[in-house]
Design a protein around this motif. Structure first.
Motif, PDB file in Angstrom:
ATOM      1  N   VAL A   1     -11.736 -11.263   9.982  1.00 43.96           N
ATOM      2  CA  VAL A   1     -10.923 -10.854   8.834  1.00 43.96           C
ATOM      3  C   VAL A   1     -11.556  -9.599   8.240  1.00 43.96           C
ATOM      4  O   VAL A   1     -12.769  -9.555   8.021  1.00 43.96           O
ATOM      5  CB  VAL A   1     -10.860 -11.975   7.781  1.00 43.96           C
ATOM      6  N   ASP A   2     -10.743  -8.589   7.980  1.00 40.28           N
ATOM      7  CA  ASP A   2     -11.243  -7.367   7.346  1.00 40.28           C
ATOM      8  C   ASP A   2     -11.358  -7.566   5.837  1.00 40.28           C
ATOM      9  O   ASP A   2     -10.559  -8.295   5.226  1.00 40.28           O
ATOM     10  CB  ASP A   2     -10.265  -6.200   7.584  1.00 40.28           C
ATOM     11  N   VAL A   3     -12.324  -6.902   5.235  1.00 35.88           N
ATOM     12  CA  VAL A   3     -12.380  -6.862   3.778  1.00 35.88           C
ATOM     13  C   VAL A   3     -11.112  -6.171   3.287  1.00 35.88           C
ATOM     14  O   VAL A   3     -10.732  -5.115   3.798  1.00 35.88           O
ATOM     15  CB  VAL A   3     -13.639  -6.097   3.292  1.00 35.88           C
ATOM     16  N   GLY A   4     -10.420  -6.787   2.345  1.00 37.15           N
ATOM     17  CA  GLY A   4      -9.196  -6.210   1.800  1.00 37.15           C
ATOM     18  C   GLY A   4      -7.921  -6.786   2.370  1.00 37.15           C
ATOM     19  O   GLY A   4      -6.831  -6.427   1.933  1.00 37.15           O
ATOM     20  N   GLU A   5      -8.025  -7.713   3.321  1.00 33.38           N
ATOM     21  CA  GLU A   5      -6.808  -8.363   3.839  1.00 33.38           C
ATOM     22  C   GLU A   5      -6.950  -9.880   3.697  1.00 33.38           C
ATOM     23  O   GLU A   5      -8.047 -10.430   3.753  1.00 33.38           O
ATOM     24  CB  GLU A   5      -6.500  -7.971   5.293  1.00 33.38           C
ATOM     25  N   THR A   6      -5.812 -10.548   3.518  1.00 33.14           N
ATOM     26  CA  THR A   6      -5.823 -12.006   3.438  1.00 33.14           C
ATOM     27  C   THR A   6      -6.035 -12.591   4.835  1.00 33.14           C
ATOM     28  O   THR A   6      -5.831 -11.901   5.845  1.00 33.14           O
ATOM     29  CB  THR A   6      -4.492 -12.546   2.883  1.00 33.14           C
TER      30      THR A   6
END
Lengths: 137, 137
Positions: free
Chosen positions: B43-48
């Motif tokens: 999971v990327d920082v800034g995405e759910t």
């Protein structure tokens, strides 16, 4: 192999007693200092989310609980002003117990009517989802 | 405020078609290179987690899906040889679609009988849980 940077992993616990009250803490530290919140915190590397949930609950309220039921996963990038966190929330039941505040919690108490309170983070949403899950049991 | 180091957050997707087949990829990179796995990733920082699940599914198989249903959260510290990761797994359905391998996936295919295969990580456990969830729908 180094792991990439991802949102930080947290856990929160909704504990209900036999009277339908919910266990809340008063946050002792920023953000949301002084507000009601669910017991919880960051997951340590090397522990499962379930173990982290039990550890944080014990540290902040003195309580131990039995089975944990998954409520949901809350990962809105704006849910925590400190940065992007993702919380795995669990539901647990206890018949009766006297909470004792510790660690990050300035106070811990059973709350009957939480809807009139301002809760930290997205904890009002987690509580809504928890009550729906508890009602379906 | 800096966030503490926690397990890295990942997501995996169980996609079932109308015939009950499951969408699997062949891993193009270590660990478990060449083995079947669920589409997924960090999971990327800034995405759910939901957005990450859809992004990884699209990147690795070309597919887009509708509703995502939470299967469970898998956080055993030993589940990934690269370090401690925690996967949020989702279930989705598609009527029919032709997968097209991309990104980390060396191949992508519908698999009818996955129980005879060796799956990467704890993906066999996730698939077991997904099938129980799908049967309960």
């Amino acid at each position: 192999m180094a792991l990439p940077v991802t949102p930080a992993l947290t856990t929160d616990c909704v504990v209900l007693d036999a009277a339908g009250r919910v266990l809340l803490i008063r946050r002792g530290n920023p953000p949301f200092q002084g507000q009601y919140a669910l017991p919880g915190g960051f997951v340590d590397v090397g522990e499962t989310v379930e173990d982290a949930c039990r550890r944080e609950l014990k540290e902040e309220t003195g309580l131990t609980v039995g089975a944990l039921k998954l409520i949901g996963v809350y990962s809105d990038p704006k849910r925590d002003p400190r940065g992007h966190t993702c919380s795995v929330a669990f539901l647990a039941h206890v018949d009766a117990a006297e909470p004792k505040a510790g660690d990050d919690a300035a106070a811990a108490a059973w709350v009957k009517v939480w809807r009139g309170e301002t809760l930290a983070f997205d904890h009002a949403q987690i509580l809504h989802d928890a009550e729906r899950l508890a009602a379906a049991d």
